[in-house]
Write a protein that holds these residues in place. Structure first.
Motif, PDB file in Angstrom:
ATOM      1  N   GLY A  74      -3.294  10.945  -4.514  1.00 21.11           N
ATOM      2  CA  GLY A  74      -3.380  11.914  -3.272  1.00 21.11           C
ATOM      3  C   GLY A  74      -4.632  12.423  -3.404  1.00 21.11           C
ATOM      4  O   GLY A  74      -5.382  12.349  -4.362  1.00 21.11           O
ATOM      5  N   GLN A 131       0.739   5.486   0.147  1.00 22.30           N
ATOM      6  CA  GLN A 131       0.137   6.713   0.599  1.00 22.30           C
ATOM      7  C   GLN A 131       0.725   7.984   0.083  1.00 22.30           C
ATOM      8  O   GLN A 131       1.881   8.176  -0.130  1.00 22.30           O
ATOM      9  N   VAL A 150       0.806  12.170  -0.529  1.00 24.01           N
ATOM     10  CA  VAL A 150       0.032  13.292  -0.106  1.00 24.01           C
ATOM     11  C   VAL A 150       0.819  14.488  -0.725  1.00 24.01           C
ATOM     12  O   VAL A 150       1.913  14.569  -0.896  1.00 24.01           O
ATOM     13  N   GLN A 198       0.787  -1.260   0.082  1.00 25.72           N
ATOM     14  CA  GLN A 198      -0.002   0.154   0.131  1.00 25.72           C
ATOM     15  C   GLN A 198       0.906   1.276  -0.041  1.00 25.72           C
ATOM     16  O   GLN A 198       1.828   1.286   0.628  1.00 25.72           O
ATOM     17  N   TYR A 246      -1.998   4.752  -7.312  1.00 26.40           N
ATOM     18  CA  TYR A 246      -2.530   5.567  -5.977  1.00 26.40           C
ATOM     19  C   TYR A 246      -2.488   6.790  -6.388  1.00 26.40           C
ATOM     20  O   TYR A 246      -1.716   7.763  -7.049  1.00 26.40           O
TER      21      TYR A 246
END
Length: 124
Positions: free
Chosen positions: A115, A3, A5, A1, A113
């Motif tokens: 943001g 993340q 930002v 996974q 993925y």
């Protein structure tokens, strides 16, 4: 996974500059290509810039060529978008995305993925 930002958005006058940052966590960036896209209200998502996993290959959307520069710092797991000579038409929500492939892509559906986005507003 992974993340993703974004940060660095804000309000700037036409002709000004901003630098956006995109930090990825959960996995090293070395195996990823990264991209920036933008979306203005009522418009489709638009490709802005992308960079390959090594940072040696980059590509830009026609509307930002010569004004924006994408770069990455693998050690910091961060990608940057330096935006110069900003225009009111650059106003949009800017989204950063990571792609599980070493080669870059201009197609948003090839990114895995995303943001939440950072707002850029350019006043005339």
């Amino acid at each position: 996974q992974v993340q993703v930002v974004e940060s660095g958005g804000g309000l700037v006058q036409a002709g000004g500059s901003l630098r956006l940052s995109c930090a990825a966590s959960g996995r090293t960036l070395g195996s990823y290509s990264m991209g920036w896209f933008r979306q203005a209200p009522g418009k489709e998502r638009e490709f802005v810039a992308a960079i390959g996993w090594s940072g040696g290959s980059t590509r830009y959307g026609d509307s930002v060529k010569g004004r924006f520069t994408i770069s990455r710092d693998i050690a910091k797991n961060t990608v940057y978008l330096q935006m110069n000579s900003l225009k009111p038409e650059d106003t949009a929500d800017y989204l950063c995305a990571a792609r599980l492939w070493v080669g870059l892509s201009v197609r948003d559906y090839e990114y895995n993925y995303w943001g939440q986005g950072t707002q850029v507003t350019v006043s005339s």
